[in-house]
Design a protein around this motif. Structure first.
Motif, PDB file in Angstrom:
ATOM      1  N   THR A 220      -2.677  34.178  32.043  1.00 25.02           N
ATOM      2  CA  THR A 220      -3.925  33.582  31.566  1.00 25.02           C
ATOM      3  C   THR A 220      -4.075  33.771  30.062  1.00 25.02           C
ATOM      4  N   GLN A 271      -5.455  21.321  24.211  1.00 29.01           N
ATOM      5  CA  GLN A 271      -5.437  21.855  25.570  1.00 29.01           C
ATOM      6  C   GLN A 271      -4.364  21.182  26.437  1.00 29.01           C
ATOM      7  N   ALA A 275      -1.083  23.246  27.881  1.00 35.13           N
ATOM      8  CA  ALA A 275      -0.888  23.288  29.332  1.00 35.13           C
ATOM      9  C   ALA A 275       0.514  22.803  29.690  1.00 35.13           C
ATOM     10  N   TRP A 290      -6.459  24.151  32.697  1.00 34.31           N
ATOM     11  CA  TRP A 290      -7.335  24.895  31.792  1.00 34.31           C
ATOM     12  C   TRP A 290      -8.800  24.595  32.084  1.00 34.31           C
ATOM     13  N   ASP A 292     -12.378  24.368  29.889  1.00 37.64           N
ATOM     14  CA  ASP A 292     -13.027  24.362  28.582  1.00 37.64           C
ATOM     15  C   ASP A 292     -14.283  25.231  28.597  1.00 37.64           C
ATOM     16  N   ALA A 299     -10.939  27.788  25.380  1.00 38.25           N
ATOM     17  CA  ALA A 299     -10.465  27.350  26.685  1.00 38.25           C
ATOM     18  C   ALA A 299      -9.694  28.482  27.352  1.00 38.25           C
ATOM     19  N   HIS A 301      -6.606  29.040  29.824  1.00 36.73           N
ATOM     20  CA  HIS A 301      -5.417  28.412  30.433  1.00 36.73           C
ATOM     21  C   HIS A 301      -4.842  29.360  31.470  1.00 36.73           C
ATOM     22  N   THR A 302      -4.385  28.792  32.593  1.00 35.97           N
ATOM     23  CA  THR A 302      -3.866  29.607  33.679  1.00 35.97           C
ATOM     24  C   THR A 302      -2.601  29.004  34.280  1.00 35.97           C
TER      25      THR A 302
END
Length: 306
Positions: A220, A271, A275, A290, A292, A299, A301-302
């Motif tokens: 993350t 983003q 990603a 992601w 926002d 943001a 992100h995962t």
């Protein structure tokens, strides 16, 4: 096991942290007389000695960036916490709280928090595990940062707040692009908050995260993003370029480091592009990959290692 988010920071030797509009963050390099006018990026030649990268809006030799980033944090370290709150009006705390609360750690989760020298994410993670499991929690966190001074701040805070005495937190100096002290497939979750954009090779950071995570582990990233709403963007740009450097000068006596900060945000991938980088490294995304925050000013992100 459910893990939602975690935190760590690290990317360039001799680094430090600072703040930016709407949030507390860190960046890792400073540039004398940084220009607020973007310069075109130069494609990287094949030889390492000639390879270039961006430092804010400037194009610089790759081998120089770490030292430049380190200078930024050397300049602002003593005012880091004050500036985070002052310049973000406390919003960075809400972002970090949300980032960590969504982790939902298991009782034994092992977290790697990269670029997390001051402990903001690590302490929140331990608090979340304690709240959920009480004395039965065996969750632990390793904080990695490339900057010894930032690590010292984190250690002092850990001692003062009682985290060190639990034996569930450790601090290591290390580079996010080459985590030599972290074995393959050894951690359940990896977090890096407001640090990855300061790294010279972001793709290497993501690849290292994939290497050290166990199968099923979660990567993350909490980082500044790109605002799409034209009205919000115009306000955000004015605040970033006209207000933030002046606040940096007034509060920390350093406008140039904060100029770099706002420029580094604009140079970080959008983003969708970031990603895609995470997916290309082998991670599995859920949905668009992601979330926002505040109109995309930041943001989360995962990616999952499946």
């Amino acid at each position: 096991m459910q893990i939602n988010r975690i935190a760590l920071r690290v990317c360039s030797r001799n680094t430090r942290t600072a703040i930016v509009p709407f949030n507390g963050t860190r960046y890792f390099s400073t540039v004398p007389n940084a220009s607020s006018t973007p310069t075109s990026a130069t494609s990287s030649p094949s030889t390492a000695s000639d390879s270039t990268t961006h430092f804010g809006f400037r194009t610089v030799p790759e081998q120089d960036k770490e030292q430049m980033v380190g200078s930024v944090f050397k300049n602002v370290a003593s005012k880091y916490d004050v500036m985070n709150d002052f310049m973000s009006a406390g919003v960075h705390r809400l972002w970090k709280d949300h980032y960590v609360s969504s982790l939902n750690p298991d009782r034994t989760t092992k977290l790697l928090d990269v670029a997390g020298g001051t402990g903001d994410i690590a302490f929140r993670f331990l608090d979340a595990a304690k709240k959920k499991y009480g004395a039965n929690s065996e969750a632990s966190v390793t904080v990695v940062d490339i900057n010894p001074a930032m690590l010292e701040v984190g250690k002092q805070r850990s001692d003062a707040l009682g985290y060190t005495a639990t034996g569930k937190i450790s601090f290591q100096e290390g580079n996010a692009e080459n985590l030599t002290s972290i074995p393959d497939a050894s951690v359940d979750a990896y977090t890096i908050a407001f640090g990855i954009r300061n790294c010279t090779h972001v793709d290497r950071v993501v690849a290292e995260a994939y290497r050290v995570l166990k199968p099923g582990g979660r990567f993350t990233v909490l980082e500044f993003g790109h605002v799409e709403n034209p009205v919000v963007k115009s306000i955000y740009d004015v605040y970033s370029f006209q207000v933030i450097p002046r606040l940096g000068q007034a509060v920390a006596g350093d406008a140039e480091s904060y100029q770099y900060l706002v420029e580094s945000i604009r140079k970080f991938p959008t983003q969708p592009k970031f990603a895609a980088m995470i997916k290309d490294a082998g991670f599995t995304l859920v949905g668009q990959g992601w979330e926002d925050l505040t109109f995309g000013v930041a943001a989360i992100h995962t990616g999952f290692k499946l």
